[in-house]
Design an enzyme around this catalytic site. Structure first.
Site, mmCIF file in Angstrom:
data_model
loop_
_atom_site.group_PDB
_atom_site.id
_atom_site.type_symbol
_atom_site.label_atom_id
_atom_site.label_comp_id
_atom_site.label_asym_id
_atom_site.label_seq_id
_atom_site.Cartn_x
_atom_site.Cartn_y
_atom_site.Cartn_z
ATOM 1 N N TYR A 1 8.363 16.699 70.487
ATOM 2 C CA TYR A 1 9.748 17.131 70.296
ATOM 3 C C TYR A 1 10.484 17.885 71.783
ATOM 4 C CZ TYR A 1 13.934 20.057 68.402
ATOM 5 O OH TYR A 1 15.186 20.345 68.303
ATOM 6 N N THR B 1 18.222 27.722 60.382
ATOM 7 C CA THR B 1 18.703 27.027 59.667
ATOM 8 C C THR B 1 17.359 26.755 58.966
ATOM 9 O OG1 THR B 1 18.460 25.624 61.402
ATOM 10 C CG2 THR B 1 20.227 26.103 61.574
ATOM 11 N N SER C 1 22.319 19.953 55.859
ATOM 12 C CA SER C 1 22.346 21.188 55.805
ATOM 13 C C SER C 1 22.565 21.937 57.156
ATOM 14 C CB SER C 1 21.290 21.567 55.713
ATOM 15 O OG SER C 1 20.184 21.117 56.949
ATOM 16 N N SER D 1 18.053 20.931 73.168
ATOM 17 C CA SER D 1 17.777 22.148 72.763
ATOM 18 C C SER D 1 17.170 22.496 73.865
ATOM 19 C CB SER D 1 15.892 21.281 71.265
ATOM 20 O OG SER D 1 15.696 22.866 71.362
ATOM 21 N N LYS E 1 14.148 16.016 73.232
ATOM 22 C CA LYS E 1 14.907 16.663 73.200
ATOM 23 C C LYS E 1 15.705 16.784 75.050
ATOM 24 C CE LYS E 1 16.240 17.935 69.077
ATOM 25 N NZ LYS E 1 17.609 17.147 69.128
HETATM 26 N N1 LIG Z 1 17.556 25.316 64.243
HETATM 27 C C1 LIG Z 1 17.544 25.535 65.581
HETATM 28 O O1 LIG Z 1 16.354 26.261 65.807
HETATM 29 C C2 LIG Z 1 17.374 24.064 66.275
HETATM 30 C C3 LIG Z 1 17.166 24.836 67.839
HETATM 31 C C4 LIG Z 1 17.182 24.134 69.040
HETATM 32 C C5 LIG Z 1 17.930 22.306 68.290
HETATM 33 N N2 LIG Z 1 18.401 22.215 67.151
HETATM 34 C C6 LIG Z 1 18.881 20.699 66.361
HETATM 35 O O2 LIG Z 1 20.065 20.726 65.563
HETATM 36 C C7 LIG Z 1 20.124 19.876 64.800
HETATM 37 C C8 LIG Z 1 20.161 19.957 63.543
HETATM 38 O O3 LIG Z 1 19.033 21.140 63.055
HETATM 39 P P1 LIG Z 1 19.012 21.790 61.842
HETATM 40 O O4 LIG Z 1 19.001 23.535 62.421
HETATM 41 O O5 LIG Z 1 20.624 21.740 61.090
HETATM 42 O O6 LIG Z 1 18.294 21.882 61.129
HETATM 43 P P2 LIG Z 1 18.058 21.885 59.772
HETATM 44 O O7 LIG Z 1 18.555 22.803 58.395
HETATM 45 O O8 LIG Z 1 16.710 21.054 59.162
HETATM 46 O O9 LIG Z 1 18.784 20.523 59.576
HETATM 47 C C9 LIG Z 1 18.834 19.043 59.939
HETATM 48 C C10 LIG Z 1 19.674 18.110 59.287
HETATM 49 O O10 LIG Z 1 18.950 16.911 59.713
HETATM 50 C C11 LIG Z 1 19.102 15.493 58.594
HETATM 51 N N3 LIG Z 1 18.255 14.184 58.306
HETATM 52 C C12 LIG Z 1 16.308 14.549 59.242
HETATM 53 N N4 LIG Z 1 16.119 13.639 58.923
HETATM 54 C C13 LIG Z 1 17.139 12.759 58.884
HETATM 55 C C14 LIG Z 1 16.872 11.586 58.545
HETATM 56 N N5 LIG Z 1 15.675 10.588 58.567
HETATM 57 N N6 LIG Z 1 18.054 10.732 58.718
HETATM 58 C C15 LIG Z 1 18.971 11.274 58.367
HETATM 59 N N7 LIG Z 1 20.029 12.168 58.531
HETATM 60 C C16 LIG Z 1 18.145 13.288 58.495
HETATM 61 C C17 LIG Z 1 19.093 16.530 57.596
HETATM 62 O O11 LIG Z 1 19.208 16.171 56.022
HETATM 63 P P3 LIG Z 1 18.257 15.054 55.305
HETATM 64 O O12 LIG Z 1 16.582 16.134 54.800
HETATM 65 O O13 LIG Z 1 19.503 15.197 54.051
HETATM 66 O O14 LIG Z 1 18.487 13.497 55.514
HETATM 67 C C18 LIG Z 1 20.285 17.628 57.825
HETATM 68 O O15 LIG Z 1 21.281 17.813 57.815
HETATM 69 C C19 LIG Z 1 18.733 18.268 65.353
HETATM 70 O O16 LIG Z 1 19.089 17.973 66.294
HETATM 71 C C20 LIG Z 1 17.760 20.004 65.834
HETATM 72 O O17 LIG Z 1 16.753 19.174 66.525
HETATM 73 C C21 LIG Z 1 17.559 22.732 66.311
#
Ligand SMILES: NC(=O)c1ccc[n+]([C@@H]2O[C@H](COP(=O)([O-])OP(=O)(O)OC[C@H]3O[C@@H](n4cnc5c(N)ncnc54)[C@H](OP(=O)(O)O)[C@@H]3O)[C@@H](O)[C@H]2O)c1
Length: 261
Positions: A156, A191, A16, A143, A160
């Site tokens: 969290y 996301t 995702s 982040s 990061k």
């Molecule tokens: N979106 C934001 O605002 C934002 C901002 C700064 C940083 N980030 C960082 O960006 C990265 C991606 O997040 P996203 O925003 O794309 O969120 P997301 O859409 O919730 O995606 C998170 C991904 O991590 C996987 N995941 C979660 N727990 C897991 C586990 N125990 N084992 C394996 N995979 C796991 C999920 O897959 P499954 O549930 O299928 O396992 C999913 O594919 C993260 O590191 C997040 O901290 C996000």
């Protein structure tokens, strides 16, 4: 710019959000993919489309990376397929929003295991092989919250900050071995992140919100241009730059109000 065509890229959290975009962009650039997350179905659906559109090889691995020893298990599965990983995208991660004391120790442990230890172990396992071969790329996803303490996202944000500092330090340590380590620091992006963190969108978050595709493009471009660290988005860059002139107590008050913590 370096090329990933014909190489193998491992993307964690590929079911995702940013992960889907990382896989799509790397496929467009001709990389073969190993996709990892817990949910198989979205990865299989994407793999089918990307194989058809780009004629690349894709392996889907279902795994919970918050389990102890998961990184080593993943490495064994990949070794058994005789695949050498040239590009590692350490993307899987999530946040816990709310009062620290309301979060259970088990919830905190699982998040820290995924956000920090899985990243560390995967980087150690695949980084060593890359160093032995004298080439490779590793992308860390930190982040905006990693740049200062953030009440409401205490653990969290701290996880990061670890990712940010580990990645920047490894950029220098692994460079002589031909391995590029780049840290991408996104601000809020559209996301599943906020929903999973149980975070409501504040005015400030809505103002900073970006689509995932340009964030991911910046991360991959920066990695292929061998940059050490990059913050996504002009407003996020201004916040990070502004921290240089702001006392740390004020930085955390501003960020607390930004996230509604
Ligand atoms: N979106 C934001 O605002 C934002 C901002 C700064 C940083 N980030 C960082 O960006 C990265 C991606 O997040 P996203 O925003 O794309 O969120 P997301 O859409 O919730 O995606 C998170 C991904 O991590 C996987 N995941 C979660 N727990 C897991 C586990 N125990 N084992 C394996 N995979 C796991 C999920 O897959 P499954 O549930 O299928 O396992 C999913 O594919 C993260 O590191 C997040 O901290 C996000």
């Amino acid at each position: 710019m370096d090329s990933v065509a014909g190489k193998w890229a491992l993307v964690t959290g590929a079911s995702s959000g940013f992960g889907l975009e990382f896989a799509t962009l790397l496929a467009q650039k001709g990389a073969n993919l190993v996709l990892v997350a817990r949910r198989k179905e979205p990865m299989e659906r994407m793999a089918e489309r990307l194989r058809r559109d780009h004629g690349i090889d894709i392996v889907v691995e279902t795994l919970d990376l918050s389990e102890t020893g998961a990184a080593a298990r993943l490495k064994s599965r990949i070794d058994a397929r005789l695949i050498h990983i040239d590009v590692l995208v350490n993307n899987a991660g999530y946040g816990l929003f709310g009062n620290f004391l309301d979060q259970s120790v088990e919830q905190l442990r699982e998040m820290l295991q995924l956000n920090m230890l899985a990243v560390t172990e995967l980087t150690h396992l695949f980084g060593r092989e890359m160093a032995n071969r004298g080439s490779g790329h590793i992308l860390f996803i930190a982040s905006l919250l990693g740049y200062q303490a953030t009440p409401g996202y205490a653990a969290y944000a701290a996880s990061k900050a670890y990712v940010l500092l580990l990645g920047e330090a490894l950029n220098a340590e692994l460079k002589p071995h031909g391995v590029v380590v780049t840290v991408l620091s996104p601000g809020p992006a559209a996301t599943s992140f906020a929903a999973i963190a149980s975070q409501r969108n504040t005015r400030m978050i809505r103002m900073l919100m970006m689509e995932p595709a340009p964030v991911v493009r910046l991360g991959i471009d920066s990695m292929l241009r061998r940059r050490s660290s990059v913050v996504a988005g002009l407003l996020n860059k201004i916040i990070v730059f502004g921290n240089r002139f702001t006392p740390r107590t004020l930085q955390r008050l501003i960020m607390q109000s930004a996230v509604g913590g």
